[in-house]
Enzyme design. Sequence first.
Site, PDB file in Angstrom:
ATOM      1  N   GLY A   1       0.819  -1.208   0.000  1.00 47.45           N
ATOM      2  CA  GLY A   1       0.000   0.000   0.000  1.00 47.45           C
ATOM      3  C   GLY A   1       0.856   1.263   0.000  1.00 47.45           C
ATOM      4  O   GLY A   1       0.550   2.246  -0.680  1.00 47.45           O
ATOM      5  N   THR A   2       1.942   1.226   0.739  1.00 44.01           N
ATOM      6  CA  THR A   2       2.806   2.405   0.839  1.00 44.01           C
ATOM      7  C   THR A   2       3.350   2.787  -0.537  1.00 44.01           C
ATOM      8  O   THR A   2       3.308   3.959  -0.938  1.00 44.01           O
ATOM      9  CB  THR A   2       3.970   2.124   1.821  1.00 44.01           C
ATOM     10  OG1 THR A   2       3.389   1.874   3.112  1.00 44.01           O
ATOM     11  CG2 THR A   2       4.939   3.283   1.899  1.00 44.01           C
TER      12      THR A   2
ATOM     13  N   CYS B   1       2.774   2.155  15.788  1.00 45.19           N
ATOM     14  CA  CYS B   1       3.981   2.875  15.401  1.00 45.19           C
ATOM     15  C   CYS B   1       5.049   1.848  15.090  1.00 45.19           C
ATOM     16  O   CYS B   1       5.177   0.851  15.808  1.00 45.19           O
ATOM     17  CB  CYS B   1       4.391   3.753  16.566  1.00 45.19           C
ATOM     18  SG  CYS B   1       5.226   5.231  16.079  1.00 45.19           S
TER      19      CYS B   1
ATOM     20  N   ASN C   1      -7.970   3.796   9.126  1.00 35.79           N
ATOM     21  CA  ASN C   1      -7.356   2.644   9.785  1.00 35.79           C
ATOM     22  C   ASN C   1      -7.544   2.641  11.299  1.00 35.79           C
ATOM     23  O   ASN C   1      -7.483   1.594  11.918  1.00 35.79           O
ATOM     24  CB  ASN C   1      -5.865   2.553   9.444  1.00 35.79           C
ATOM     25  CG  ASN C   1      -5.161   3.883   9.487  1.00 35.79           C
ATOM     26  OD1 ASN C   1      -5.613   4.861   8.893  1.00 35.79           O
ATOM     27  ND2 ASN C   1      -4.053   3.945  10.203  1.00 35.79           N
TER      28      ASN C   1
ATOM     29  N   THR D   1      11.345  -7.466 -11.748  1.00 32.76           N
ATOM     30  CA  THR D   1      10.669  -8.753 -11.945  1.00 32.76           C
ATOM     31  C   THR D   1       9.576  -8.910 -10.888  1.00 32.76           C
ATOM     32  O   THR D   1       9.799  -8.652  -9.712  1.00 32.76           O
ATOM     33  CB  THR D   1      11.690  -9.903 -11.851  1.00 32.76           C
ATOM     34  OG1 THR D   1      12.671  -9.693 -12.865  1.00 32.76           O
ATOM     35  CG2 THR D   1      11.017 -11.256 -12.067  1.00 32.76           C
TER      36      THR D   1
ATOM     37  N   HIS E   1      -1.785  -7.614   2.496  1.00 33.09           N
ATOM     38  CA  HIS E   1      -1.761  -8.190   3.852  1.00 33.09           C
ATOM     39  C   HIS E   1      -2.893  -7.707   4.746  1.00 33.09           C
ATOM     40  O   HIS E   1      -3.047  -8.201   5.863  1.00 33.09           O
ATOM     41  CB  HIS E   1      -0.386  -7.976   4.508  1.00 33.09           C
ATOM     42  CG  HIS E   1      -0.072  -6.588   4.954  1.00 33.09           C
ATOM     43  ND1 HIS E   1      -0.008  -6.235   6.283  1.00 33.09           N
ATOM     44  CD2 HIS E   1       0.203  -5.463   4.261  1.00 33.09           C
ATOM     45  CE1 HIS E   1       0.321  -4.952   6.383  1.00 33.09           C
ATOM     46  NE2 HIS E   1       0.453  -4.466   5.177  1.00 33.09           N
TER      47      HIS E   1
ATOM     48  N   GLN F   1      -7.841  -0.094   3.964  1.00 33.30           N
ATOM     49  CA  GLN F   1      -8.586  -0.631   5.115  1.00 33.30           C
ATOM     50  C   GLN F   1     -10.042  -0.925   4.789  1.00 33.30           C
ATOM     51  O   GLN F   1     -10.777  -1.420   5.644  1.00 33.30           O
ATOM     52  CB  GLN F   1      -8.508   0.360   6.294  1.00 33.30           C
ATOM     53  CG  GLN F   1      -7.115   0.512   6.861  1.00 33.30           C
ATOM     54  CD  GLN F   1      -6.635  -0.712   7.639  1.00 33.30           C
ATOM     55  OE1 GLN F   1      -7.382  -1.648   7.898  1.00 33.30           O
ATOM     56  NE2 GLN F   1      -5.359  -0.714   8.011  1.00 33.30           N
TER      57      GLN F   1
ATOM     58  N   SER G   1      -3.893  -3.210  -0.513  1.00 31.86           N
ATOM     59  CA  SER G   1      -2.712  -3.915  -0.004  1.00 31.86           C
ATOM     60  C   SER G   1      -3.096  -5.339   0.373  1.00 31.86           C
ATOM     61  O   SER G   1      -4.136  -5.559   1.003  1.00 31.86           O
ATOM     62  CB  SER G   1      -2.187  -3.164   1.227  1.00 31.86           C
ATOM     63  OG  SER G   1      -1.179  -3.908   1.860  1.00 31.86           O
TER      64      SER G   1
HETATM   65  N1  PLP Z   1      -2.871   2.933   3.959  1.00 31.71           N
HETATM   66  C1  PLP Z   1      -3.533   2.590   5.069  1.00 31.71           C
HETATM   67  C2  PLP Z   1      -4.845   3.231   5.371  1.00 31.71           C
HETATM   68  C3  PLP Z   1      -2.989   1.653   5.950  1.00 31.71           C
HETATM   69  O1  PLP Z   1      -3.647   1.329   7.066  1.00 31.71           O
HETATM   70  C4  PLP Z   1      -1.733   1.085   5.641  1.00 31.71           C
HETATM   71  C5  PLP Z   1      -1.087   0.132   6.576  1.00 31.71           C
HETATM   72  O2  PLP Z   1      -1.293   0.149   7.759  1.00 31.71           O
HETATM   73  C6  PLP Z   1      -1.094   1.467   4.453  1.00 31.71           C
HETATM   74  C7  PLP Z   1      -1.695   2.396   3.639  1.00 31.71           C
HETATM   75  C8  PLP Z   1       0.236   0.900   4.067  1.00 31.71           C
HETATM   76  O3  PLP Z   1       0.094  -0.375   3.490  1.00 31.71           O
HETATM   77  P1  PLP Z   1       1.361  -1.368   3.431  1.00 31.71           P
HETATM   78  O4  PLP Z   1       1.564  -1.869   4.824  1.00 31.71           O
HETATM   79  O5  PLP Z   1       0.929  -2.445   2.484  1.00 31.71           O
HETATM   80  O6  PLP Z   1       2.505  -0.598   2.922  1.00 31.71           O
END
Ligand code: PLP
Length: 392
Positions: free
Chosen positions: A71-72, A331, A155, A243, A205, A183, A203
Amino acid sequence: MNDRIYLDWNATAPLRPQAREAVLTALEAIGNPSSVHHEGRRARQIVETARAQVALLVGGHARHVTFTSGGTEANAMALSPAIEVAAERRPRDRLLVSAIEHASVRSGGRFDAPTIDALAVTPEGVVDLEGLAERLAETRRKGERPLVSVMLANNETGIVQPIRAVADLVHQADGLLHVDAVQAAGRVAIDIGALQADLLTVSAHKIGGPTGVGALIRRDEMLHFPMPLIAGGGQEHGRRAGTENISGIAGFGAAAAAAVAGLAADGARMAMLRNKLEAGIADISQDAMIFGTARERVPNTVLFAVPGIRAETALIALDLEGIAVSSGAACSSGKVAASHVLAAMGVEPTLAAGAVRVSIGHSTTDSDVEGFLQAWRTCVATLGKSRQGIAA
Ligand code: PLP
């Protein structure tokens, strides 16, 4: 460790069996998806099957899905001034992000700090639409072309944001809208077309797939990324080089398919357990504050605080009782930081410092909820004794 109760699904959801199997199968497959031989084509097929499954999760087209490392990275990829609709060749020069976004959005991607503004939220925890309209009118007056980023579900509180209304305002102002749906995916139905989000992040996970894989999904063929975040071998149609993480992507696809298949039944069950949790928390401490109840929320998240009980202390006490939950904002350093979400909602800091997040998922059971409530009752009885030492 088997008798532990895991209620921190918003941090990471347990791996779904379907995802585990898909990961293991893909690990056995040899071949690079870019190779033309049989093995390469087999690897390509794994990736493309998963792409279609992830597209279905958000009601999008498979060809609009770009896989990332999570997600990041998807958020960082979306937040680029160089984003283009068709071949317009004019950079986006203003980024507006809601004050309750995940850190990966608040950091602003590739926008320079002076070009990033925060959008206020109401005390109920939703983006202030009037404030947004005013801010967009200002960008129009200045001739700026904004990119706006508002999450679908928060989140910490689980509050669902009025994305369609945000999208209408943004598009009237010639802006583009990115939605972080990390989320919300797997917890509520998502349709990128109905939301009118231009870009959407998910994301793996958080939906029972492996860590380290995610996706950025475009609503429209016309949207381009002329300056990829990671350039190189031209994978993902030049949008994200490297890849492909074949096994991770396979697990992501399988988790997405399982989430879609179970969505209605799982959502109803999670809402029932969430209500039971909240009723129990209110019964244990009459002064417990449960955040976000005035608004629509995803069915799996409870954020609450009891005046005088600090989150750090509660988390440690619960952990000793065999329960894994989180504070309002987890955190990475393991330290509990003040919640920027509750601060943006105007929650009094000493109350916010006690915010505990309980997040459940499709395999959470009634006895998990009962186990939590029993442990919480014990913690409150113990921690409550020292309450007078803390400003309420
Ligand atoms: N965006 C939200 C709202 C999240 O809660 C999170 C992870 O906690 C992320 C993005 C980041 O996702 P990732 O852990 O896959 O980088």
